[in-house]
Scaffold this motif. Structure first.
Motif, short mmCIF file in Angstrom:
data_model
loop_
_atom_site.label_atom_id
_atom_site.label_comp_id
_atom_site.label_asym_id
_atom_site.label_seq_id
_atom_site.Cartn_x
_atom_site.Cartn_y
_atom_site.Cartn_z
N ASP A 76 27.32 -17.88 27.05
CA ASP A 76 26.56 -16.88 26.30
C ASP A 76 26.16 -17.38 24.91
O ASP A 76 26.01 -16.58 23.99
CB ASP A 76 27.36 -15.58 26.16
N LEU A 77 25.97 -18.67 24.77
CA LEU A 77 25.60 -19.23 23.46
C LEU A 77 24.97 -20.60 23.66
O LEU A 77 25.39 -21.38 24.51
CB LEU A 77 26.82 -19.34 22.55
N LEU A 78 23.94 -20.88 22.87
CA LEU A 78 23.29 -22.18 22.86
C LEU A 78 22.75 -22.44 21.46
O LEU A 78 22.20 -21.54 20.82
CB LEU A 78 22.15 -22.23 23.88
N HIS A 79 22.91 -23.67 20.99
CA HIS A 79 22.35 -24.10 19.72
C HIS A 79 21.17 -25.02 20.01
O HIS A 79 21.30 -25.98 20.78
CB HIS A 79 23.39 -24.84 18.88
N LEU A 80 20.04 -24.74 19.37
CA LEU A 80 18.84 -25.57 19.51
C LEU A 80 18.43 -26.09 18.13
O LEU A 80 18.36 -25.32 17.17
CB LEU A 80 17.68 -24.78 20.10
N ARG A 81 18.16 -27.39 18.07
CA ARG A 81 17.60 -27.98 16.85
C ARG A 81 16.15 -28.33 17.12
O ARG A 81 15.85 -29.18 17.96
CB ARG A 81 18.39 -29.23 16.43
N LEU A 82 15.24 -27.64 16.42
CA LEU A 82 13.81 -27.84 16.62
C LEU A 82 13.26 -28.86 15.63
O LEU A 82 13.82 -29.06 14.55
CB LEU A 82 13.07 -26.52 16.49
N GLU A 83 12.16 -29.48 16.01
CA GLU A 83 11.65 -30.61 15.23
C GLU A 83 10.86 -30.19 13.99
O GLU A 83 10.75 -30.97 13.05
CB GLU A 83 10.79 -31.50 16.12
N SER A 84 10.29 -28.99 13.97
CA SER A 84 9.45 -28.61 12.83
C SER A 84 9.39 -27.09 12.71
O SER A 84 9.76 -26.35 13.63
CB SER A 84 8.02 -29.16 13.00
#
Length: 610
Positions: A76-84
């Motif tokens: 029930d959790l996810l971390h996303l690192r976006l580029e911009s």
């Protein structure tokens, strides 16, 4: 550092972009290393599918979907690192708001808050599928590359909505009136994406798998509603001069350890286009009702990515290009194949005892450097999906299935060194009460022998106990079951104790062997089986190492036609009767002492067969 933990953490980092140290911390305490990337729950997968839909609007991303890394994945959790910031703005298009006339836009139920420098998206989709106790709302934490604060991006989006004279509906805790009636399917985005949400989630949680391919240039994603659900299409471009078809991509998409675990439906290669179509596993339905199409063409680039070695494919890391692992030494081992069974019982019993023994043996042999596999021949297949689909308004059609008999290869565990451990499943073709044909089994056995040297076959058909595969060149049958220690004394029967008292007489080894054989094998007819030997699971407390008496008993058991290959202790660090792939093996997280005991026991058994 544990070499097995090292290679599993590397496999995770290769596909998710997660930091190596973070991956080690996350998987170190797992009981088994069968599935390295956690699967999303139903609502979590739906939120991630909607995020993938929003990121598809972000044009010309440098990274696939604009995602640099997907890390700390949980149910029930996810971390996303976006580029911009542009990718974040595309993502904020999910937030619901109402126009001046009352028309609602965005996805109802999606909320956002600021947590430090990050944004946290949550959702409450209303209708729940199935019973969930203590369920929590799904969450996706959004980071920006360079760890820059995102509060200003959210504030800018909020001001833009206000300037358009719209009312935001994404503030947590704010009561928003529910729609009076459900919209039609053509406008019900939540219903559409729920159909194949798990497929989208599996792709979003593994963004770096595409950049590992040689010549990768760009990737775009789209979706379309079909009769059987929601289909996803990935348009992939590679640099000029690079091959359109990449077998590594097929292996990655079908991988069960760190990959999305899809099944190849068909593959079409043309001069300018290579098209792969894949579907979810037949055992899974909720969230997998769709077809993934990967279409590869040549792009504008003339260079493309150089590609990276992938631990999950057993490749070594080299400065130039990935290379596969070589065999286990200069002198190849002779290939032998044995059927492993647990008696004339139902196919379910084969999975309970025999599958656990097979997995423990082949993984221990792989740890020694051998190429091993477990080939499962499934029984007749009856699919109830057609009956369930009759009660649905949509989707009504069944998801396409591969035509004909298909043998699917997948790694069972990751092995440091030259060892390899595979599992291959041969299932009947589509149809009610279909069975596996003999010529298909012959071809499967030939394919297994070409790839591996130590082969165990799990035959789930009713003919298995009567020697169903013994005419196909297998080298024998191994009988596995739980057994007690060899008796050393003969006690007075209970009905004679009143007259004779409680007495005990020492047994000779040959007498002990006769009593033990009658107790454990008296109900089985072994005359029709080319028995290679017995693999025994200790019942009760682990016994001391075999002494001269036990060796003599096993000598006489061999004379009686039932040689003992070896004993396996109760499963290290767990229950003895945990079934299937959840069984803990020597390639999982365990102490060095337990691993040494497990490998030593399997080595004794293997030395008597090869």
């Amino acid at each position: 550092m544990d070499a097995y933990l090292n290679i599993n953490a590397t496999a995770v980092a290769d596909l998710t972009g997660e930091a190596f140290r973070s991956a080690i911390i996350r998987i170190a305490d797992r009981r088994t290393w069968t599935h390295l990337v956690a699967s999303a729950s139903q609502d979590q997968a739906l939120l991630e599918a909607l995020i993938l839909r929003a990121l598809a609007q972000y044009r010309r991303p440098e990274h696939p979907f604009g995602v640099v890394e997907a890390f700390r994945a949980e149910a029930d959790l996810l971390h996303l690192r976006l580029e911009s910031a542009g990718a974040v703005e595309a993502l904020l298009g999910l937030l619901p708001y109402a126009e001046k006339r009352g028309t609602r836009r965005g996805i109802p139920g999606v909320r956002v808050i600021t947590v430090g420098k990050q944004l946290e998206l949550t959702a409450s989709f209303g209708d729940k599928i199935g019973i969930r106790w203590n369920a929590v709302d799904p969450k996706v934490r959004i980071h920006l590359q360079g760890d820059e604060p995102l509060a200003a991006v959210l504030q800018k989006h909020h001001e833009h909505v206000i300037q358009q004279r719209c009312t935001p509906h994404w503030v947590p805790g704010e009561v928003v009136a529910l729609p009076r009636r459900r919209p039609p399917l053509s406008r019900d985005v939540i219903a559409q994406y729920r159909a194949s949400a798990q497929m989208a989630s599996a792709l979003l949680r593994r963004p770096r798998m595409w950049t590992a391919l040689v010549g990768h240039d760009s990737l775009t994603v789209s979706s379309v509603v079909s009769e059987h659900g929601l289909d996803w299409t990935l348009a992939r471009t590679v640099a000029h001069g690079k091959a359109l078809h990449d077998e590594r991509l097929v292996e990655l998409l079908q991988d069960t350890i760190a990959g999305p675990d899809l099944h190849l439906l068909d593959h079409t290669c043309e001069p300018r286009t290579c098209t792969l179509r894949l579907v979810g596993s037949g055992e899974r339905s909720d969230g997998w009702r769709g077809v993934l199409t990967v279409r590869t063409e040549h792009g504008d680039s003339t260079v493309g990515r150089p590609g990276r070695a992938l631990a999950v494919l057993g490749e070594k890391r080299r400065p130039s290009r990935p290379t596969r692992r070589t065999g286990n030494g200069s002198r190849p081992e002779s290939t032998r194949c044995f059927v492993l069974t647990s008696g004339p019982s139902s196919p379910g019993a084969v999975q309970v005892v025999t599958a656990a023994v097979a997995f423990r043996l082949v993984t221990a042999w792989a740890a020694e450097g051998h190429a091993t596999t477990v080939l499962t021949i499934a029984d007749s297949d009856f699919n109830f999906e057609w009956y369930a689909s009759r009660s649905r308004v949509w989707p009504k059609a069944s998801v396409p299935e591969p035509s004909g008999h298909v043998m699917r290869w997948s790694r069972m565990r990751l092995t440091a060194g030259n060892g390899e451990v595979w599992k291959a499943t041969l299932k009947p073709c589509g149809g009610i009460f279909s069975v596996v044909q003999d010529e298909v089994i012959d071809a499967a056995l030939d394919a297994v022998r070409e790839r591996c040297s130590r082969i165990l076959v799990l035959d789930q058909r009713p003919s298995a106990w009567s020697g169903g595969l013994t005419h196909k060149g297998v080298d024998g049958v191994i009988f596995a079951f739980g057994a007690s220690h060899y008796p050393r004394k003969a006690k007075t029967p209970a009905w004679r104790r009143v007259v004779d008292g409680d007495r005990a007489a020492d047994l000779l080894p040959e007498d002990s062997a006769s009593l033990w054989r009658e107790h454990h094998l008296g109900q089985h007819s072994l005359s029709r089986l080319p028995l290679a030997g017995l693999v025994l699971l200790r019942m009760g407390k682990p016994q001391t190492p075999p002494d001269a008496f036990a060796e003599q008993v096993e000598y006489h058991l061999g004379r009686y036609g039932t040689p003992v290959l070896g004993w396996l202790s109760p499963e290290p660090g767990g229950d003895r009767f945990l079934h299937g792939e959840t069984i803990k093996t020597s390639l999982d997280h365990m102490s060095e002492a337990d691993r040494a005991v497990e490998i030593a026991a399997a080595s004794v058994i293997g030395s008597k067969l090869w």
